[in-house]
Design an enzyme around this catalytic site. Structure first.
Site, PDB file in Angstrom:
ATOM      1  N   LYS A  34       0.817  -1.207   0.000  1.00  0.00           N
ATOM      2  CA  LYS A  34       0.000   0.000   0.000  1.00  0.00           C
ATOM      3  C   LYS A  34       0.852   1.259   0.000  1.00  0.00           C
ATOM      4  O   LYS A  34       0.487   2.250  -0.614  1.00  0.00           O
ATOM      5  CB  LYS A  34      -0.942   0.020   1.221  1.00  0.00           C
ATOM      6  CG  LYS A  34      -2.083  -0.980   1.103  1.00  0.00           C
ATOM      7  CD  LYS A  34      -3.188  -0.698   2.117  1.00  0.00           C
ATOM      8  CE  LYS A  34      -4.376  -1.622   1.889  1.00  0.00           C
ATOM      9  NZ  LYS A  34      -5.417  -1.452   2.905  1.00  0.00           N
TER      10      LYS A  34
ATOM     11  N   LYS B  36      -5.036 -10.593  -6.094  1.00  0.00           N
ATOM     12  CA  LYS B  36      -6.295 -10.996  -5.462  1.00  0.00           C
ATOM     13  C   LYS B  36      -7.444 -10.062  -5.850  1.00  0.00           C
ATOM     14  O   LYS B  36      -7.234  -8.895  -6.161  1.00  0.00           O
ATOM     15  CB  LYS B  36      -6.142 -11.077  -3.937  1.00  0.00           C
ATOM     16  CG  LYS B  36      -6.191  -9.749  -3.216  1.00  0.00           C
ATOM     17  CD  LYS B  36      -6.501  -9.933  -1.714  1.00  0.00           C
ATOM     18  CE  LYS B  36      -6.630  -8.563  -1.074  1.00  0.00           C
ATOM     19  NZ  LYS B  36      -7.124  -8.558   0.283  1.00  0.00           N
TER      20      LYS B  36
ATOM     21  N   LYS C  80     -11.730  -4.990  -3.443  1.00  0.00           N
ATOM     22  CA  LYS C  80     -12.729  -3.946  -3.656  1.00  0.00           C
ATOM     23  C   LYS C  80     -12.093  -2.600  -3.963  1.00  0.00           C
ATOM     24  O   LYS C  80     -12.756  -1.686  -4.413  1.00  0.00           O
ATOM     25  CB  LYS C  80     -13.686  -3.850  -2.471  1.00  0.00           C
ATOM     26  CG  LYS C  80     -13.052  -3.750  -1.089  1.00  0.00           C
ATOM     27  CD  LYS C  80     -14.159  -3.682  -0.052  1.00  0.00           C
ATOM     28  CE  LYS C  80     -13.975  -4.139   1.337  1.00  0.00           C
ATOM     29  NZ  LYS C  80     -12.941  -4.662   2.024  1.00  0.00           N
TER      30      LYS C  80
HETATM   31  P1  AMP Z   1     -10.622  -6.797   3.391  1.00  0.00           P
HETATM   32  O1  AMP Z   1     -11.550  -6.628   2.245  1.00  0.00           O
HETATM   33  O2  AMP Z   1      -9.194  -6.631   2.963  1.00  0.00           O
HETATM   34  O3  AMP Z   1     -11.003  -6.030   4.619  1.00  0.00           O
HETATM   35  O4  AMP Z   1     -10.725  -8.329   3.781  1.00  0.00           O
HETATM   36  C1  AMP Z   1     -11.736  -8.868   4.598  1.00  0.00           C
HETATM   37  C2  AMP Z   1     -11.597 -10.367   4.657  1.00  0.00           C
HETATM   38  O5  AMP Z   1     -11.848 -10.942   3.382  1.00  0.00           O
HETATM   39  C3  AMP Z   1     -10.209 -10.859   5.090  1.00  0.00           C
HETATM   40  O6  AMP Z   1     -10.362 -12.018   5.882  1.00  0.00           O
HETATM   41  C4  AMP Z   1      -9.558 -11.214   3.779  1.00  0.00           C
HETATM   42  O7  AMP Z   1      -8.569 -12.196   3.943  1.00  0.00           O
HETATM   43  C5  AMP Z   1     -10.735 -11.725   2.970  1.00  0.00           C
HETATM   44  N1  AMP Z   1     -10.526 -11.485   1.545  1.00  0.00           N
HETATM   45  C6  AMP Z   1     -10.435 -10.281   0.935  1.00  0.00           C
HETATM   46  N2  AMP Z   1     -10.260 -10.417  -0.392  1.00  0.00           N
HETATM   47  C7  AMP Z   1     -10.214 -11.760  -0.618  1.00  0.00           C
HETATM   48  C8  AMP Z   1     -10.044 -12.557  -1.781  1.00  0.00           C
HETATM   49  N3  AMP Z   1      -9.879 -12.018  -2.992  1.00  0.00           N
HETATM   50  N4  AMP Z   1     -10.066 -13.894  -1.644  1.00  0.00           N
HETATM   51  C9  AMP Z   1     -10.243 -14.460  -0.437  1.00  0.00           C
HETATM   52  N5  AMP Z   1     -10.416 -13.782   0.692  1.00  0.00           N
HETATM   53  C10 AMP Z   1     -10.401 -12.435   0.620  1.00  0.00           C
END
Ligand code: AMP
Ligand code: TRP
Length: 332
Positions: free
Chosen positions: A114, A197, A200
């Site tokens: 980031k 990955k 969002k």
């Molecule tokens: P975040 O959107 O980064 O706050 O992630 C929230 C949760 O979703 C965390 O447990 C991440 O590891 C999981 N997560 C986010 N993006 C992915 C993805 N593309 N595949 C699998 N898990 C995800």
């Protein structure tokens, strides 16, 4: 409650949730509710580590809460709350900042990723100490297990290190938690770049499926999903785009990758992509209806997060009191 093991997890309200959040995390959270004492948090304090419009933050925070509930998190079973409502998170975060080292925080890959996109004069200090706040989230509830996606593994290692460091220095205080990462399809990849990955915060909206995407948008995004020129639906690392689509299909339908591959023998990508889109929409449709309903019933959401904060606060305060005492703060 009582003897059940404790689970803690959270998501940032940095935007609407994606299929990656759902398949990689939420779907597993739902399954854990009966067996564990679960705390699921909307981590709004994490979301301000990058600049965020206040009105978007307010909207996204309620949306994420609605997404949790619509995906099957039951407020009667699990404690659902908003991070900034329980000030112990910030307080323990501060203590942990003094216990963690510049070197170890500099090694966090999420920070490196980031911050490398920013000029060094505009990297917020919050982005740097973000992992210690995450550690505080987890340790306050004496969590046994933390269900997250693969990308959070390093932060969980830090959590274990800091818990053990505190316990060694001040005597046994924190449970040292384990990461709980479901193996297959733990990482859902971008539809435009299967090496990174699904996120969002991607600037290309074709890269991700949102839980609230329309049927048309879902069809269109899967049609445009990047694959390869081999033209065979097969599960291997040389075809990361197809592999990702198979993982998505498999996670939703419960079919194994072998079954899916054999179903598409001799068929091209077009049919396969259309079918994946239908399976995904079939899964998301009832969730979308529930999200819409919840967002029209803000009073209900408010009841849930107020009650959740009360339950969470009770547990968090208890841990924080112990911590303050052990480090030598004078009790009031
Ligand atoms: P975040 O959107 O980064 O706050 O992630 C929230 C949760 O979703 C965390 O447990 C991440 O590891 C999981 N997560 C986010 N993006 C992915 C993805 N593309 N595949 C699998 N898990 C995800
Ligand atoms: N850092 C996590 C992410 O970006 C979100 C998070 C914050 C979290 N605090 C947490 C996840 C505590 C699990 C436990 O995905």
């Amino acid at each position: 409650m009582g003897d059940k093991k404790v689970i803690f997890s959270g998501m940032q309200p940095s935007g609407a949730l994606t299929l990656g959040n759902y398949l990689g995390a939420l779907k597993n959270w739902v399954k854990l509710q009966d067996e564990y004492d679960c705390y699921y948090c909307v981590v709004d304090m994490h979301a301000i580590t990058v600049p965020k419009e206040p009105k978007d933050l307010r909207r996204n925070t309620l949306e994420v809460l609605a997404n949790y509930i619509a995906s099957g998190i039951d407020p009667e079973k699990s404690t659902l709350f908003i991070q900034s409502h329980v000030s112990a998170h910030a307080e323990l975060g501060w203590v942990l900042n003094s216990l963690s080292y510049y070197g170890e925080l500099s090694r966090m890959t999420q920070f490196k990723d980031k911050s490398k996109r920013l000029d060094s004069n505009s990297i917020p200090a919050g982005l740097f100490v973000y992992p210690t706040l995450m550690v505080a989230d987890i340790l306050l509830y004496q969590a046994d297990l933390v269900p997250v996606g693969e990308d959070q593994r390093q932060h969980l290692e830090l959590t274990r290190d800091l818990a053990a460091r505190f316990n060694n220095r001040f005597s046994e205080t924190f449970k040292v938690p384990d990461a709980y990462i479901s193996s297959e399809g733990a990482k859902i990849m971008s539809l435009q770049d299967p090496q990174s990955k699904m996120s969002k915060s991607d600037s290309n909206e074709n890269a991700y499926i949102l839980l609230v995407d329309s049927h048309d948008a879902i069809r269109r995004k899967f049609k445009r999903a990047v694959t390869d020129s081999m033209g065979v639906v097969s599960y291997n690392d040389e075809q990361p785009g197809v592999k990702n689509l198979i993982n998505i299909y498999s996670k939703i339908s419960g079919k194994t990758s072998e079954t899916i591959v054999s179903e598409y023998e001799g068929k091209g990508y077009a049919q396969f992509k259309d079918d994946v889109a239908e399976v995904v929409f079939g899964e998301l449709k009832p969730i979308q209806e529930k999200i819409n309903y919840l967002l029209k019933n803000k009073d209900y959401l408010e009841k849930i997060y107020l009650l959740g904060a009360e339950k969470a606060e009770y547990v968090a305060r208890k841990t924080l009191r112990k911590v303050y005492k052990k480090i030598g703060f004078i009790p009031r």
